[in-house]
Scaffold this motif. Structure first.
Motif: not given
Length: 279
Positions: A227-232, A157-166, A108-114
Motif C-alpha cells: 500500500n505504501f511502496a512500489p511493487l518492484g 500473484y505479487s502484482v495481482l495482489d499489489g493492485l488488488g489490495v490497493r 501499474a505505471g510504476e517506474v523505479l529510479p535507477l
C-alpha cells in the motif's frame, strides 16, 4: 522507504523462509503444502466473519491470485522433489524482483529510479551467490524448470495482489479473503491425498498448519507494505528471504558453505540500502 516499512518486509522474508524450510523437510511435500494451505483457512475464516467485505473492484484480483496460487503450490512442491532448498529457493525467488518490477511498470505505471534498479540487481546477484557452488555444479532440468515456474507464478500473484489490495479499501479484508480461498487448494490436496492424510501423525499436522499460519502472517505483512511502496521495491526486499533460507539450509539441513552465505548477506544488505534510500 521508511525504516519501519523495511523492517516489516524483512520480517515477512524471514517468516517466508521458515515455512519453506518446513515444506522442504517434510516426507510428503504435496500433503504438507495442502496442510499449509489449510493452516491459512482456519484463522481467515474467523477474520472474514467479523470484517467487512473488500470492495467489488478487488474481487477479480483475489480470484485470479487464487488461481495463480494453485500453480505456485504445484510448481513449488515439484521443485522440492527434484532439488535442495538452497538450490530451488534462489532460482525461484531470484527471478521475481525483476519480473515484478517489469509487470508493475507495464500494468501499474510504476517506474523505479535507477538507484532502485541497481538495488534489485545487487539483491539478484546476492541471491545467486547464496547457492553458487550448488548452482555451478549443475541443476537438474526438472528442478530448474519447476523452480523457474514457481518464480513466474510468484511474480504474477505479487502484482495481482499489489493492485488488488490497493483497490480493496481494507487491507485486512483483502488479506483474509485471499487466505480463505486457499480452501480450494487444501480441498484439492485432501481429495488426492485422503489416504495419506488419515495416516499422518499429529506432529505432521501441527507442523503443516503452523507453516500455514506463518505463511499467512508473512504475506499479510507484504500486502500491507504494498500500500505504501512500489511493487518492484517491495518484491526485491522480500526476496532477501533467500538469505534466511540459505542460513537455515546451512545451519539445520547441512547445505552449503558459510563464507558464501556471508558474502550473499552483505550483497543483499547493500541492495536493501540502495532501494530503501531510493523510494
Amino acid at each position: 522507504m521508511t525504516f519501519p516499512l523495511i523492517a516489516i518486509i524483512l520480517s515477512a522474508a524471514l517468516l517466508h523462509a521458515l515455512w519453506n524450510a518446513i515444506v522442504k523437510t517434510a516426507a510428503d511435500r504435496t500433503t504438507t503444502l495442502g496442510l499449509v494451505a489449510f493452516g491459512q483457512v482456519i484463522p481467515s475464516a474467523v477474520m472474514i466473519a467479523v470484517l467487512p467485505l473488500p470492495s467489488a473492484e478487488s474481487a477479480p484480483y483475489i480470484l485470479a491470485s487464487t488461481v495463480v496460487h494453485f500453480g505456485y503450490y504445484y510448481m513449488l512442491g515439484r521443485a522440492y522433489q527434484h532439488g535442495d532448498l538452497s538450490v530451488v529457493y534462489p532460482i525461484a525467488r531470484g527471478i521475481v524482483p525483476v519480473l515484478v518490477a517489469v509487470w508493475a511498470m507495464a500494468f501499474a505505471g510504476e517506474v523505479l529510479p535507477l538507484q532502485a534498479w541497481a538495488g534489485i540487481a545487487v539483491i539478484a546477484c546476492g541471491i545467486q551467490l547464496s547457492s553458487w557452488k550448488a548452482l555451478r555444479s549443475g541443476v537438474g532440468r526438472a528442478a530448474f524448470g519447476f523452480a523457474a515456474g514457481t518464480g513466474f507464478c510468484i511474480s504474477i500473484y505479487s502484482v495481482l495482489d499489489g493492485l488488488g489490495v490497493r483497490l480493496s479499501g481494507n487491507t485486512l479484508s483483502y488479506w483474509a479473503w485471499g487466505a480463505f480461498l486457499h480452501i480450494f487448494i487444501a480441498g484439492f490436496v485432501a481429495v488426492r491425498k485422503r489416504r495419506t492424510l488419515a495416516a499422518l501423525p499429529g506432529k505432521t499436522w501441527a507442523l503443516g498448519i503452523a507453516g500455514g499460519l506463518v505463511s499467512m502472517i508473512a504475506y499479510g505483512l507484504v500486502l500491507y507494505a504494498k500500500n505504501f511502496a512500489p511493487l518492484g521495491a517491495v518484491s526485491a526486499l522480500r526476496e532477501t528471504s533467500v538469505v534466511f533460507a540459505a542460513l537455515i539450509g546451512f545451519l539445520f539441513l547441512g547445505e552449503g558453505y558459510w563464507m558464501r552465505r556471508l558474502g550473499s548477506a552483505v550483497l543483499m544488505a547493500a541492495g536493501v540500502g540502495l532501494i530503501g534510500t531510493a523510494v
